[in-house]
Design a protein around this motif. Structure first.
Motif, PDB file in Angstrom:
ATOM      1  N   SER A  66      85.666  38.601 115.027  1.00  0.00           N
ATOM      2  CA  SER A  66      86.330  37.428 115.591  1.00  0.00           C
ATOM      3  C   SER A  66      86.873  36.543 114.475  1.00  0.00           C
ATOM      4  N   VAL A  67      87.851  35.736 114.827  1.00  0.00           N
ATOM      5  CA  VAL A  67      88.421  34.780 113.877  1.00  0.00           C
ATOM      6  C   VAL A  67      87.649  33.472 113.995  1.00  0.00           C
ATOM      7  N   LYS A  68      87.077  33.044 112.879  1.00  0.00           N
ATOM      8  CA  LYS A  68      86.338  31.783 112.850  1.00  0.00           C
ATOM      9  C   LYS A  68      86.817  30.958 111.666  1.00  0.00           C
ATOM     10  N   THR A  69      86.690  29.653 111.791  1.00  0.00           N
ATOM     11  CA  THR A  69      87.012  28.789 110.653  1.00  0.00           C
ATOM     12  C   THR A  69      85.763  28.640 109.792  1.00  0.00           C
ATOM     13  N   LEU A  70      85.979  28.218 108.549  1.00  0.00           N
ATOM     14  CA  LEU A  70      84.827  27.974 107.674  1.00  0.00           C
ATOM     15  C   LEU A  70      83.935  26.903 108.289  1.00  0.00           C
ATOM     16  N   GLY A  71      84.563  25.951 108.999  1.00  0.00           N
ATOM     17  CA  GLY A  71      83.787  24.917 109.687  1.00  0.00           C
ATOM     18  C   GLY A  71      82.866  25.491 110.737  1.00  0.00           C
ATOM     19  N   ASP A  72      83.290  26.580 111.397  1.00  0.00           N
ATOM     20  CA  ASP A  72      82.454  27.228 112.415  1.00  0.00           C
ATOM     21  C   ASP A  72      81.192  27.837 111.801  1.00  0.00           C
ATOM     22  N   LEU A  73      81.255  28.143 110.482  1.00  0.00           N
ATOM     23  CA  LEU A  73      80.158  28.849 109.819  1.00  0.00           C
ATOM     24  C   LEU A  73      79.249  27.920 109.014  1.00  0.00           C
ATOM     25  N   THR A  74      79.516  26.612 109.087  1.00  0.00           N
ATOM     26  CA  THR A  74      78.734  25.664 108.285  1.00  0.00           C
ATOM     27  C   THR A  74      78.193  24.522 109.146  1.00  0.00           C
ATOM     28  N   HIS A  75      77.029  23.992 108.696  1.00  0.00           N
ATOM     29  CA  HIS A  75      76.470  22.805 109.353  1.00  0.00           C
ATOM     30  C   HIS A  75      77.252  21.562 108.949  1.00  0.00           C
ATOM     31  N   TYR A  76      77.480  21.421 107.636  1.00  0.00           N
ATOM     32  CA  TYR A  76      78.229  20.263 107.139  1.00  0.00           C
ATOM     33  C   TYR A  76      78.681  20.537 105.703  1.00  0.00           C
TER      34      TYR A  76
END
Length: 401
Positions: free
Chosen positions: A7-17
């Motif tokens: 799937s296509v995810k943003t780096l934001g989708d993979l990080t808490h903050y």
């Protein structure tokens, strides 16, 4: 086309903050500091952190929220921006410097996989396109969080990371073997080229007796053959590759503007004193061709083993003596034959010269073989990454029990 299950995810989708590294006064740095600071200068282009170079400081307790955790992602935000690295926990707390952005990953991302993905050529192009500014590019955490990435499910990420880690271990092992071989050769040069260690002659008896040490002017003369045919090959004089035809040199070289009648002829067996010989030694030519008249070309006047002097002119012993001889020469001034001529050079018997040259050439062959192996491993890993990180090649993931 998105591979099945990816799937296509943003780096934001993979990080808490995410957060910029904090700033503090340089006065707080101390040899006995309690908190380390990773700077951009502590990273290499491969995104590896050199923990031995990071400085330590005594920072207030308010900095605790900035302490890095094992597996945190760091990305350089200024200068050589976009270099990713993964933090590995150290004995003392460590924080990211002000020119790094920290991303705390969530449960959707494997740190090793994500690091490899962010280093890939296609993703790096995307990252550079997110940077703003002119000559000095800058990245922001906000923009980086928008970075779109094609990622597999977490189990497949971990499997890919495991495969790439195996390759990394093979590369690291080969790099260590190469570094050890290079260090051993340097030590061998220091011993053999100064007569501190003697080899065995053709009868198996160790060479003995004092070496002759002759003035350079007793072993080499200058040669300056000009008005040569303009069809002669033009040669380049380099410290890392020696003397070679300019046509074989991949890097850009300045070609002469006009006639080369004033250029000097070089033949195989000549040595050349280059502009910065006091930094890297003299260069040996296996080729015939022309060099700029700015160079000093040397030819032996006694019978010598070329390879022996080729190694000696690259030794610490010779370069150190040459550097002392030219103290006071302005930076950029050509070293003259007179600067070189009074230096004392070793002149053991021809048989001993040959034995020493053969031993050092064997060491070079071992180093070359390791370098070729290392280059091949890196190339194979790069090709594998291009397949694994795009889903063109899938890995088998064990089903959960």
């Amino acid at each position: 086309m998105v591979p099945k299950g990816w799937s296509v995810k943003t780096l934001g989708d993979l990080t808490h903050y995410s957060a910029f590294g904090p700033r503090f006064s340089s006065d707080l740095y101390s040899e006995n500091g309690n908190v380390g600071t990773i700077r951009t200068t502590d990273l290499n282009d491969e995104g590896e952190i050199n923990y031995s170079t990071i400085p330590y400081a005594n920072v207030p307790d308010s900095f605790k929220s900035h302490f890095l955790d094992d597996g945190d992602l760091l990305i350089t935000r200024s200068g050589s921006c976009g270099i990713p690295c993964i933090f590995v926990r150290q004995d003392k707390p460590v924080i990211a410097g002000a020119f790094l952005i920290r991303f705390v990953l969530n449960e959707k991302a494997d740190a090793t996989f994500l690091h490899a993905l962010l280093k890939s050529e296609k993703v790096q192009i995307k990252i550079q396109n997110l940077a703003s500014g002119g000559v000095q590019k800058n990245l922001s955490g906000t923009n980086l969080k928008k970075l779109e990435l094609l990622v597999p499910p977490l189990p497949e990420q971990k499997k890919i990371a495991q495969i790439l880690s195996t390759w990394d271990k093979a590369i690291t092992t080969t790099e260590q073997l190469l570094a050890n071989s290079q260090q051993q050769k340097k030590a061998l040069m220091q011993q053999l080229l100064t007569g501190k260690k003697r080899l065995l002659d053709k009868n198996g008896v160790r060479f003995s007796g004092e070496w002759k040490w002759l003035k350079a002017s007793e072993l080499f003369k200058t040669v300056s053959t000009k008005n040569n045919s303009e069809t002669e090959e033009l040669l380049a004089v380099t410290q890392d590759l020696g003397v070679l035809p300019r046509s074989l040199l991949e890097r850009r070289v300045v070609m002469p503007d006009g006639s080369t009648k004033g250029y000097k002829l070089v033949v195989p067996g000549n040595f050349i004193i280059s502009l910065r010989s006091f930094q890297g030694g003299l260069e040996y030519s296996s080729y015939r061709g022309l060099v700029s008249p700015a160079y000093t070309v040397l030819a032996p006047i006694k019978t010598i083993n070329d390879e022996f002097f080729k190694h000696y002119y690259k030794s610490y012993d010779f370069i150190g003596h040459l550097a002392v001889a030219v103290i006071g020469i302005r930076d950029g001034k050509q070293i003259s034959y007179s600067d070189f001529s009074f230096l004392k050079l070793p002149y053991p018997s021809l048989e001993e010269q040959q034995k020493i040259a053969a031993a050092l050439s064997n060491a070079d062959q071992g180093i070359t073989a390791l370098q070729q192996k290392l280059d091949a491993l890196k190339q194979e890993k790069k090709a594998l990454m291009q397949q694994l990180l795009t889903g063109k090649r899938r890995v088998k993931v064990e089903e959960a029990a």
